[in-house]
Design an enzyme around this catalytic site. Structure first.
Site, PDB file in Angstrom:
ATOM      1  N   CYS A 297       1.046  -1.127  -0.033  1.00 23.43           N
ATOM      2  CA  CYS A 297      -0.112   0.047   0.160  1.00 23.43           C
ATOM      3  C   CYS A 297       0.965   1.389  -0.123  1.00 23.43           C
ATOM      4  O   CYS A 297       0.389   2.166  -0.660  1.00 23.43           O
ATOM      5  CB  CYS A 297      -0.841  -0.042   1.117  1.00 23.43           C
ATOM      6  SG  CYS A 297      -2.034   1.403   1.189  1.00 23.43           S
TER       7      CYS A 297
ATOM      8  N   CYS B  18      -4.148  -0.479   5.611  1.00 25.91           N
ATOM      9  CA  CYS B  18      -3.909   0.820   5.706  1.00 25.91           C
ATOM     10  C   CYS B  18      -5.155   1.523   4.833  1.00 25.91           C
ATOM     11  O   CYS B  18      -5.683   1.145   3.839  1.00 25.91           O
ATOM     12  CB  CYS B  18      -2.795   0.896   4.783  1.00 25.91           C
ATOM     13  SG  CYS B  18      -2.611   0.909   3.124  1.00 25.91           S
TER      14      CYS B  18
END
Length: 395
Positions: free
Chosen positions: A100, A200
């Site tokens: 991410c 995330c």
């Protein structure tokens, strides 16, 4: 004065990062990334991203900075979620947080920020950036955060020189209690907010359940392998080269059903990962059972008793050539070269003494002490002192 765009996640760390940048005299803009639409996989009725984006907006209001939300859910699905499915299906265990950062925060998000005229992108990571001059050229360093308990440099182990050149980490010099104290003093709504445990910027997603909606369950056997089993009897071999011995050390054990006894059933080998203890639902063993290997092709899970079972331990791993990543490209090894480093194979693992050895097909990381549950698909990161030099996907 620089224009800095902060990824405001609705947590305390990014809130304080934004405040510090403003104090330093930057023009600060808060941006909340919406990475998720599919409410069918979030837990219970909470809508975490809505709460988080509200908190982020309140923080921006309080600090007097402009705020907007960007929707990156399409890119997130493509680059993170689809990748995770593929990895789990192939019996590897992905690390979405590392990806991410590389693919979303410091790529898609960074592009948006730079198009908005930003000089830098800032996040609330506990790590620091250094700059050194070498041969008249600026080189950026990724350094561990001052707070040893919170250091998040590992999650950024895939960043490039370009990405680092545009990144700021305002709270890297602070400890978590200091960050919370600043937020309390400012009366920020995020001051006492718990740290997010989710993926995330998605919030509370139960990963196994999410995957199970997509990957079909299929029943298979759980096999227990005794720690004294023949498969662990290794002859001490003589090797003519270092590389041969490293190769031998990095090989994982191959098991057959006949090496152990069937002790239970599972609903799909691809739901399990090496070193896992929970979710096996096999009782009655003197010591807890740990997953020592998953065989996705034959849908078998191999387990062993106790966290010092020989099936969990290995003292070397290999990274394929195309999955080696250097942040410090100037320190890249040539074939046949080696370097003593400190390394970790998971977040928060204390750094371990190791040697990097570059072969023509990739990189061996050879540890002084055997490591538990070296897991394919996860990232190994290597350091000199408190600087992260590079990383790779464990193959």
């Amino acid at each position: 004065m620089s224009r800095v765009i902060v990824g405001l996640s609705g947590g305390v760390d990014s809130s304080v990062a934004a405040y510090l940048l403003k104090e330093q005299g930057h023009e600060v803009i808060g941006l909340f990334m919406k990475n998720w639409h599919d409410d069918s996989v979030t837990i219970s009725d909470e809508c975490p991203w809505l709460d988080d984006s509200n908190d982020a907006m309140l923080v921006a209001e309080k600090l007097g900075i402009p705020f907007q939300t960007v929707d990156l859910s399409e890119q997130y699905k493509e680059r993170i979620v689809d990748y995770m499915f593929k990895e789990y299906k192939n019996g590897r265990t992905p690390n979405p947080d590392v990806l991410c950062n590389r693919e979303i925060k410091f790529d898609v998000f960074m592009d948006i920020a730079l198009n908005l005229g930003a000089d830098y992108v800032a996040t609330g990571h506990y790590c620091r950036k250094g700059t050194i001059l070498k041969d008249h050229k600026e080189i950026y360093q990724l350094l561990a955060g001052v707070d040893v308990n919170k250091d998040q440099s590992y999650f950024l182990c895939q960043l490039s020189q370009h990405q680092l050149s545009k990144a700021l980490f305002p709270i890297g010099e602070l400890t978590k209690p200091e960050v919370r104290a600043i937020a309390s003093k400012l009366n920020l709504v995020t001051a006492d907010k718990k740290d997010s445990q989710g993926l995330c910027f998605i919030g509370k997603v139960r990963l196994p359940e999410f995957l199970q909606q997509q990957l079909q369950p299929k029943e298979g056997s759980i096999v227990e392998i005794d720690s004294q089993a023949k498969v662990f009897e290794k002859d001490k071999l003589e090797f003519s080269t270092k590389e041969e011995s490293y190769h031998w050390l990095s090989q994982k054990n191959k098991y057959l059903i006949t090496d152990g006894k069937i002790v239970g059933k599972h609903q799909g080998a691809h739901y399990f990962t090496k070193g896992q203890r929970k979710g096996l639902a096999v009782g009655g063993t003197p010591e807890p059972l740990f997953v020592i290997e998953t065989d996705v092709e034959n849908n078998i899970i191999y387990t062993g008793q106790g966290n010092d079972h020989p099936g969990l331990l290995r003292s070397a791993l290999f990274v394929n050539e195309k999955e080696i990543h250097w942040i410090r490209e100037d320190l890249r090894l040539n074939n046949g070269e080696e370097m003593p480093v400190k390394a970790r194979i998971r977040y928060r693992q204390p750094l371990q003494n190791a040697i990097l050895y570059k072969s023509k097909n990739g990189m061996y990381v050879v540890f002084e002490q055997p490591q538990s549950a070296i897991t394919e698909g996860q990232f190994v990161a290597w350091y000199l002192d408190n600087e992260l030099l590079g990383s790779g996907v464990i193959s």
